[in-house]
Scaffold this active site. Structure first.
Site, PDB file in Angstrom:
ATOM      1  N   ASP A   1      -0.469  -5.116   9.558  1.00  0.00           N
ATOM      2  CA  ASP A   1      -1.686  -4.205   9.244  1.00  0.00           C
ATOM      3  C   ASP A   1      -2.739  -5.122   8.770  1.00  0.00           C
ATOM      4  O   ASP A   1      -2.717  -6.098   8.215  1.00  0.00           O
ATOM      5  CB  ASP A   1      -1.145  -3.723   7.911  1.00  0.00           C
ATOM      6  CG  ASP A   1      -2.230  -2.405   7.336  1.00  0.00           C
ATOM      7  OD1 ASP A   1      -3.273  -2.463   7.861  1.00  0.00           O
ATOM      8  OD2 ASP A   1      -1.664  -1.709   6.494  1.00  0.00           O
TER       9      ASP A   1
ATOM     10  N   TRP B   1       0.904  -0.979  -0.008  1.00  0.00           N
ATOM     11  CA  TRP B   1      -0.061   0.114  -0.084  1.00  0.00           C
ATOM     12  C   TRP B   1       0.996   1.215  -0.068  1.00  0.00           C
ATOM     13  O   TRP B   1       1.742   1.396   0.840  1.00  0.00           O
ATOM     14  CB  TRP B   1      -0.815   0.002   1.242  1.00  0.00           C
ATOM     15  CG  TRP B   1      -1.898   0.972   1.404  1.00  0.00           C
ATOM     16  CD1 TRP B   1      -2.752   1.502   0.549  1.00  0.00           C
ATOM     17  CD2 TRP B   1      -2.000   1.667   2.395  1.00  0.00           C
ATOM     18  NE1 TRP B   1      -3.419   2.557   0.961  1.00  0.00           N
ATOM     19  CE2 TRP B   1      -3.038   2.772   2.274  1.00  0.00           C
ATOM     20  CE3 TRP B   1      -1.662   1.750   3.875  1.00  0.00           C
ATOM     21  CZ2 TRP B   1      -3.484   3.729   3.160  1.00  0.00           C
ATOM     22  CZ3 TRP B   1      -2.133   2.783   4.659  1.00  0.00           C
ATOM     23  CH2 TRP B   1      -3.068   3.676   4.445  1.00  0.00           C
TER      24      TRP B   1
ATOM     25  N   LYS C   1     -13.413  -0.616   7.318  1.00  0.00           N
ATOM     26  CA  LYS C   1     -13.903  -1.166   6.261  1.00  0.00           C
ATOM     27  C   LYS C   1     -14.939  -2.264   6.444  1.00  0.00           C
ATOM     28  O   LYS C   1     -15.958  -2.576   5.851  1.00  0.00           O
ATOM     29  CB  LYS C   1     -12.773  -2.141   5.476  1.00  0.00           C
ATOM     30  CG  LYS C   1     -11.582  -0.953   5.178  1.00  0.00           C
ATOM     31  CD  LYS C   1     -11.217  -1.000   3.838  1.00  0.00           C
ATOM     32  CE  LYS C   1      -9.906  -0.065   3.865  1.00  0.00           C
ATOM     33  NZ  LYS C   1      -9.525   0.556   2.559  1.00  0.00           N
TER      34      LYS C   1
HETATM   35  C1  LMR Z   1      -6.759   1.773  -0.483  1.00  0.00           C
HETATM   36  O1  LMR Z   1      -5.810   1.215  -0.336  1.00  0.00           O
HETATM   37  O2  LMR Z   1      -7.425   1.963  -1.537  1.00  0.00           O
HETATM   38  C2  LMR Z   1      -7.627   2.064   0.710  1.00  0.00           C
HETATM   39  O3  LMR Z   1      -6.764   1.528   1.923  1.00  0.00           O
HETATM   40  C3  LMR Z   1      -8.012   3.521   1.114  1.00  0.00           C
HETATM   41  C4  LMR Z   1      -6.715   4.411   1.108  1.00  0.00           C
HETATM   42  O4  LMR Z   1      -6.785   4.984   2.188  1.00  0.00           O
HETATM   43  O5  LMR Z   1      -5.934   4.184   0.435  1.00  0.00           O
END
Ligand code: LMR
Length: 398
Positions: free
Chosen positions: A212, A131, A247
């Site tokens: 996470d 991420w 979520k």
């Molecule tokens: C995502 O990866 O789309 C979600 O976790 C929202 C974000 O805050 O990036």
């Protein structure tokens, strides 16, 4: 002038897409960027159990005065119950302490602040890919990061051997950031055997897991999604968990996260908690109440809890159905074998589309996905799926 030297930052790779999508005048545009669930009508609904809890709160709430710095104790307890399992000694044994943070992101940040402020570690190992926000959370908190390989792009699987090989360079005390389930962006999670191996490896090398856990219940099931984390907690005496109800309760904008820190014994844990309070106090002072009160109301009421479990299952099942339909339609359209999508978990499918293809999807077709090739399958429905399939076929031919 003090600000004239400041350079413009690039748009956020995920949330920035929303802005671009909103500004796009095409009527048939599709937003498959940000990880937010949408139902068959393209709406992010408020869960029935949440609405019911809000009604209860509307009637019963007597004050909007501050919550304790770490939030309500029942909230932390419910979080630990979901993370570690009802029977775990970490729910009530005093070794694990929790604080309410604004969203999973807040929990990651406050955890990273704690690590830095208390000189617990200076380096955090982050999966490649991950991420996008992980890197900047670590560096904003003053930590350095290193990357470990995670994804085998040829076979669409976890690059487990390479991951361990790289992590063998980690030094004692380094932090290993892991995704408990529904790895973002790949959707590829370790198997039980791999978790066992990884957990034993981290324990042996005295590495500190920071997990996470943003997507509990959106992969295979509420307990199933915690399997890997619970294995790590069995092997490693100390760990951090950034979990989230944002979520799995569909309360994205209420920012309902939790940081849980597990220590070797309860005496250390209470000292940890005292420092966490300072980390929270200096960043947000004390948490927002509404989301956490909804969670506590739902989870403490057997009927609402059962309803939540059912509604969450409905979301999970719909995502999985969309995943399967996408694979079928891509195969029928001659796009090739995307069978690996059904092996992936959670909201995202990691498509293998490159940056140019992603750009063409946006420019020529009004289909918005993340630059890494991540598609939010949780936003697919029977009305927009065909458009995605034909757009993928078109960019694959170029
Ligand atoms: C995502 O990866 O789309 C979600 O976790 C929202 C974000 O805050 O990036």
């Amino acid at each position: 002038m003090f600000f004239d030297r400041i350079e413009a930052a690039p748009a956020d790779p995920i949330l920035g897409l929303n802005e671009a999508y909103k500004a796009d005048p095409r009527a048939d545009k599709i937003n498959l960027g940000v990880g937010v669930y949408q139902n068959e009508d393209g709406i992010t609904p408020i869960m029935e159990c949440v609405k019911a809890a809000e009604k209860v709160l509307l009637e019963s709430e007597k004050t909007k005065s501050y919550l304790p710095i770490t939030g309500l104790s029942e909230y932390g307890r419910f979080a630990r119950e979901l993370i570690f399992g009802k029977e775990s000694e970490l729910v009530d044994g005093g070794r694990a302490v929790s604080c309410h943070c604004p969203g999973g992101t807040g929990a990651l940040r406050i955890g990273a602040d704690f690590i830095h402020q208390q000189n617990v570690a200076s380096t955090v190992w982050i999966s490649d890919p991950t991420w996008a926000n992980h890197y900047q959370i670590a560096t904003s908190a003053g930590l350095k990061f290193e990357r470990y390989p995670y994804y085998d792009r040829v076979n669409h699987t976890l690059a487990f051997d390479r991951m361990l090989e790289t992590l063998s360079q980690a030094k004692e005390g380094d932090v290993i950031l892991l995704h408990a389930c529904c790895h973002n962006p790949t959707g590829v999670d370790p198997t039980v055997e791999q978790w066992e191996k990884l957990a034993a490896f981290m324990a042996e090398k005295k590495l500190l897991p920071f997990i996470d856990f943003a997507y509990q219940g959106l992969g295979r099931g509420i307990d199933e999604d915690a399997t890997g984390l619970r294995i790590v907690a069995k092997h490693c005496p100390e760990l951090l968990v950034a979990s989230s109800f944002s979520k799995n309760f569909g309360m994205y904008n209420e920012r309902v996260g939790v940081l849980t820190v597990v220590s070797e014994n309860s005496e250390v844990a209470s000292r940890v908690l005292s420092q966490l309070k300072i980390s929270v106090r200096t960043s947000i002072s004390n948490p927002p109440a509404h989301g956490e009160k909804v969670v506590v109301t739902v989870l403490s009421n057997p009927e609402l809890r059962a309803q939540w479990t059912l509604e969450l299952k409905g979301i999970r099942d719909r995502i999985r159905n969309m995943r399967e339909l996408l694979v079928k339609k891509l195969a029928e359209a001659g796009a090739g074998d995307y069978g690996f999508f059904v092996e992936q978990n959670g909201m995202f499918s990691f498509s293998g589309l490159d940056k140019n293809q992603v750009e063409t999807l946006k420019k020529d077709f009004g289909v918005y996905i993340v630059g890494s090739g991540r598609i939010c399958v949780a936003c697919l429905n029977h009305k927009n799926i065909d458009k995605l399939v034909s757009a993928i076929c078109a960019v694959n031919k170029e």
